[in-house]
Motif scaffolding. Sequence first.
Motif, PDB file in Angstrom:
ATOM      1  N   UNK A  51      72.828 -26.032  30.836  1.00  0.00           N
ATOM      2  CA  UNK A  51      73.187 -24.648  31.155  1.00  0.00           C
ATOM      3  C   UNK A  51      74.244 -24.592  32.254  1.00  0.00           C
ATOM      4  N   UNK A  52      74.158 -25.547  33.204  1.00  0.00           N
ATOM      5  CA  UNK A  52      75.126 -25.564  34.297  1.00  0.00           C
ATOM      6  C   UNK A  52      76.537 -25.817  33.778  1.00  0.00           C
ATOM      7  N   UNK A  53      76.658 -26.683  32.761  1.00  0.00           N
ATOM      8  CA  UNK A  53      77.968 -26.970  32.188  1.00  0.00           C
ATOM      9  C   UNK A  53      78.518 -25.740  31.472  1.00  0.00           C
ATOM     10  N   UNK A  54      77.659 -25.054  30.740  1.00  0.00           N
ATOM     11  CA  UNK A  54      78.096 -23.842  30.051  1.00  0.00           C
ATOM     12  C   UNK A  54      78.550 -22.794  31.062  1.00  0.00           C
ATOM     13  N   UNK A  55      77.821 -22.706  32.181  1.00  0.00           N
ATOM     14  CA  UNK A  55      78.168 -21.726  33.216  1.00  0.00           C
ATOM     15  C   UNK A  55      79.508 -22.061  33.860  1.00  0.00           C
ATOM     16  N   UNK A  56      79.837 -23.362  33.948  1.00  0.00           N
ATOM     17  CA  UNK A  56      81.100 -23.767  34.578  1.00  0.00           C
ATOM     18  C   UNK A  56      82.294 -23.526  33.668  1.00  0.00           C
ATOM     19  N   UNK A  57      82.067 -23.406  32.368  1.00  0.00           N
ATOM     20  CA  UNK A  57      83.170 -23.334  31.419  1.00  0.00           C
ATOM     21  C   UNK A  57      83.028 -22.133  30.494  1.00  0.00           C
TER      22      UNK A  57
END
Length: 313
Positions: free
Chosen positions: A223-229
């Motif tokens: 989820x953190x990766x999706x939030x960053x991009x």
Amino acid sequence: MSAPIRRLFLAGFTVLALASAAHAQGRGPVAESGIDGFGDYGQLYQDQNGALYVRRGDRYLPYTGRAPVVRPAPQAAPAPQSAPVYAPEDEDPTVQRRQAGAPPAEGLSPIEAAKAKAVLRAPDDGPIDYAKAYGPITDDVFPIQAFNYKKMNPAFLRQEIAYNGPYEPGTIIVDPRAHQLTLVEPGGRARRYGVGVGKQGFSWSGTATVNSKQAWPDWYPPKEMIARSPKLASEVDKLQSGLGVAGGLRNPLGARAMYLWQGNKDTLFRIHGTLEPFSIGKSVSSGCIRMINQDAIDLFSRVNVGSKVVVLN
């Protein structure tokens, strides 16, 4: 699916493309006898006895409409009869050992069955011919383009080397600084590949094991990766295990993935193929160890579930 039909289906079937004037004129799938959508994009299935079936959801029903004009689809290459290898079971740590050539389990969709067959690809143990090793692969689940190895630093191409280090055969050693992965082989030999590794702040080191293996895996970014991009957020879809990208030609895990665990815990790091083969030899990923797809397939065919992986500091 009834037991007789299931037995016929598993015994072997041919995919048939429906040909008609309407289809030839580009008006889409043909509907006959009240049946619309012949399974997978206008395709019928034919068992070894010549009986026709049409797919409705996850069932295969006898086709009773007017006999269509059909042509056999290209046949997939037979699964190689080689030494036993491991096949993935939906990232389940209790992966079952399967013999090469064993029939796929009941209930698999055509794409899942194709993935299971892809796992059975035998390794190429002959001399490394780069034109062949990095040539196109047309008999896999999805076609893989040739890689222009002549533009790659030779240090990052597949090599057979001598090895006299401390690790046992079957061990995978990753050297992030050298951007190389080494598979220790018997007889004082090893096979070395170029890899891409994590950029600063995303690197990882330690010892793990290959917990499972997947051909053309789905990718579930954290989820953190999706939030960053924001761009990534627009590309993920709802899959069976959450938001992700289905296995295929647009999936960043590429053609194969090996999942690294420590004990009973997923490290969230993978050894996998890549959509960006010229990133090999660089530190650009979010921590995973990426390989040229052809190399990922070669390594995948040589590594068993339970293999030790050592990522150097």
